[in-house]
Motif scaffolding. Structure first.
Motif, PDB file in Angstrom:
ATOM      1  N   UNK A  17       0.918  -1.283  -0.061  1.00 16.94           N
ATOM      2  CA  UNK A  17      -0.076   0.103   0.073  1.00 16.94           C
ATOM      3  C   UNK A  17       0.898   1.196  -0.086  1.00 16.94           C
ATOM      4  N   UNK A  18       0.241   2.545   0.023  1.00 15.36           N
ATOM      5  CA  UNK A  18       1.039   3.666   0.000  1.00 15.36           C
ATOM      6  C   UNK A  18       1.959   3.979   1.245  1.00 15.36           C
ATOM      7  N   UNK A  19       1.435   3.437   2.112  1.00 23.07           N
ATOM      8  CA  UNK A  19       2.039   3.887   3.487  1.00 23.07           C
ATOM      9  C   UNK A  19       2.975   2.714   4.095  1.00 23.07           C
ATOM     10  N   UNK A  20       3.192   1.543   3.598  1.00 23.39           N
ATOM     11  CA  UNK A  20       3.976   0.687   4.219  1.00 23.39           C
ATOM     12  C   UNK A  20       4.946  -0.049   3.359  1.00 23.39           C
ATOM     13  N   UNK A  21       6.052  -0.458   3.728  1.00 18.66           N
ATOM     14  CA  UNK A  21       6.975  -1.506   3.123  1.00 18.66           C
ATOM     15  C   UNK A  21       7.013  -2.709   3.464  1.00 18.66           C
ATOM     16  N   UNK A  22       7.141  -3.667   2.750  1.00 15.14           N
ATOM     17  CA  UNK A  22       7.296  -5.127   3.215  1.00 15.14           C
ATOM     18  C   UNK A  22       8.330  -5.589   2.609  1.00 15.14           C
ATOM     19  N   UNK A  23       9.167  -6.372   3.496  1.00 11.33           N
ATOM     20  CA  UNK A  23      10.400  -6.959   3.138  1.00 11.33           C
ATOM     21  C   UNK A  23      10.216  -8.363   3.073  1.00 11.33           C
ATOM     22  N   UNK A  24      10.555  -9.160   1.952  1.00  5.61           N
ATOM     23  CA  UNK A  24      10.306 -10.792   2.185  1.00  5.61           C
ATOM     24  C   UNK A  24      11.654 -11.297   2.029  1.00  5.61           C
ATOM     25  N   UNK A  25      11.714 -12.341   2.757  1.00  2.00           N
ATOM     26  CA  UNK A  25      12.949 -13.208   2.846  1.00  2.00           C
ATOM     27  C   UNK A  25      12.378 -14.729   2.697  1.00  2.00           C
ATOM     28  N   UNK A  26      13.054 -15.194   1.481  1.00  5.58           N
ATOM     29  CA  UNK A  26      12.193 -16.503   0.898  1.00  5.58           C
ATOM     30  C   UNK A  26      13.430 -17.590   0.782  1.00  5.58           C
ATOM     31  N   UNK A  27      13.269 -18.710   1.041  1.00 12.16           N
ATOM     32  CA  UNK A  27      13.975 -19.927   1.196  1.00 12.16           C
ATOM     33  C   UNK A  27      13.846 -20.915   0.303  1.00 12.16           C
ATOM     34  N   UNK A  28      14.705 -21.644  -0.321  1.00 17.85           N
ATOM     35  CA  UNK A  28      14.372 -22.957  -1.219  1.00 17.85           C
ATOM     36  C   UNK A  28      14.862 -23.901  -0.441  1.00 17.85           C
ATOM     37  N   UNK A  29      15.444 -23.891   0.659  1.00 17.10           N
ATOM     38  CA  UNK A  29      15.814 -25.214   1.530  1.00 17.10           C
ATOM     39  C   UNK A  29      14.965 -24.978   3.087  1.00 17.10           C
ATOM     40  N   UNK A  30      14.487 -25.875   3.643  1.00 25.46           N
ATOM     41  CA  UNK A  30      13.935 -25.771   4.866  1.00 25.46           C
ATOM     42  C   UNK A  30      14.997 -25.545   5.915  1.00 25.46           C
ATOM     43  N   UNK A  31      16.307 -26.045   5.802  1.00 23.10           N
ATOM     44  CA  UNK A  31      17.471 -26.081   6.671  1.00 23.10           C
ATOM     45  C   UNK A  31      17.806 -24.570   6.738  1.00 23.10           C
ATOM     46  N   UNK A  32      17.993 -23.994   5.612  1.00 22.18           N
ATOM     47  CA  UNK A  32      18.092 -22.486   5.710  1.00 22.18           C
ATOM     48  C   UNK A  32      17.179 -21.797   6.345  1.00 22.18           C
ATOM     49  N   UNK A  33      16.126 -22.006   6.014  1.00 21.49           N
ATOM     50  CA  UNK A  33      14.828 -21.176   6.838  1.00 21.49           C
ATOM     51  C   UNK A  33      15.075 -21.349   8.204  1.00 21.49           C
ATOM     52  N   UNK A  34      15.024 -22.564   8.633  1.00 18.93           N
ATOM     53  CA  UNK A  34      15.130 -23.063  10.172  1.00 18.93           C
ATOM     54  C   UNK A  34      16.459 -22.239  10.876  1.00 18.93           C
ATOM     55  N   UNK A  35      17.464 -22.388   9.998  1.00 20.21           N
ATOM     56  CA  UNK A  35      18.475 -21.789  10.692  1.00 20.21           C
ATOM     57  C   UNK A  35      18.587 -20.346  10.721  1.00 20.21           C
ATOM     58  N   UNK A  36      18.006 -19.518   9.921  1.00 26.60           N
ATOM     59  CA  UNK A  36      17.481 -18.238  10.338  1.00 26.60           C
ATOM     60  C   UNK A  36      16.636 -17.954  11.192  1.00 26.60           C
ATOM     61  N   UNK A  37      15.473 -18.535  11.158  1.00 27.28           N
ATOM     62  CA  UNK A  37      14.528 -18.301  12.124  1.00 27.28           C
ATOM     63  C   UNK A  37      14.797 -18.647  13.573  1.00 27.28           C
ATOM     64  N   UNK A  38      15.549 -19.949  13.723  1.00 27.12           N
ATOM     65  CA  UNK A  38      15.918 -20.257  14.858  1.00 27.12           C
ATOM     66  C   UNK A  38      16.966 -19.578  15.613  1.00 27.12           C
ATOM     67  N   UNK A  39      17.748 -18.855  14.854  1.00 26.35           N
ATOM     68  CA  UNK A  39      18.910 -17.827  15.301  1.00 26.35           C
ATOM     69  C   UNK A  39      18.319 -16.718  16.071  1.00 26.35           C
ATOM     70  N   UNK A  40      17.056 -16.231  15.988  1.00 29.69           N
ATOM     71  CA  UNK A  40      16.533 -14.998  16.603  1.00 29.69           C
ATOM     72  C   UNK A  40      17.182 -13.814  16.116  1.00 29.69           C
ATOM     73  N   UNK A  41      17.875 -13.827  15.074  1.00 27.76           N
ATOM     74  CA  UNK A  41      18.640 -12.598  14.425  1.00 27.76           C
ATOM     75  C   UNK A  41      17.523 -11.571  13.943  1.00 27.76           C
ATOM     76  N   UNK A  42      16.596 -12.171  13.442  1.00 27.55           N
ATOM     77  CA  UNK A  42      15.531 -11.253  12.729  1.00 27.55           C
ATOM     78  C   UNK A  42      14.571 -11.153  13.734  1.00 27.55           C
TER      79      UNK A  42
END
Length: 103
Positions: A17-42
């Motif tokens: 929309x005109x008032x918000x920005x969305x950032x998408x981080x998409x993975x093709x490997x479950x292990x990469x997704x879990x590594x990032x999600x579980x790290x707590x960095x984001x």
């Protein structure tokens, strides 16, 4: 440690929309997704620091395991297309995410 840009298949930003920005981080490997999600960095604090925001400016940080993605939405400082807007489409706002180090 690896950079987020090296683990994600897609890093992008766009208007939500005109008032918000969305950032998408998409993975093709479950292990990469879990590594990032579980790290707590984001998290709220790190996104606020990277984007010079206040917590009230962040609309949400959503981890979507089934889609192997993370969606971060925040309020724009100026609405899309108005005076002083430097990125009408919100398409160049993902760059600060690229160099996040993931343990």
């Amino acid at each position: 440690m690896d950079k987020l840009v090296d683990l994600a298949k897609v890093l992008r930003s766009k208007n939500s929309g005109p008032f918000e920005i969305t950032l998408d981080v998409l993975f093709d490997k479950p292990e990469n997704y879990h590594r990032v999600a579980d790290s707590g960095i984001i998290n709220m604090d790190n996104i606020c620091k990277l984007y010079q925001l206040k917590p009230k400016d962040i609309c949400g940080i959503v981890f979507f395991e089934k889609g192997l993605g993370i969606k971060i939405t925040y309020n724009r400082a100026v609405s899309s297309g108005t005076c002083c807007d430097r990125d009408v489409y919100g398409a160049q706002q993902h760059a600060p995410l690229m160099d996040i180090l993931i343990p």
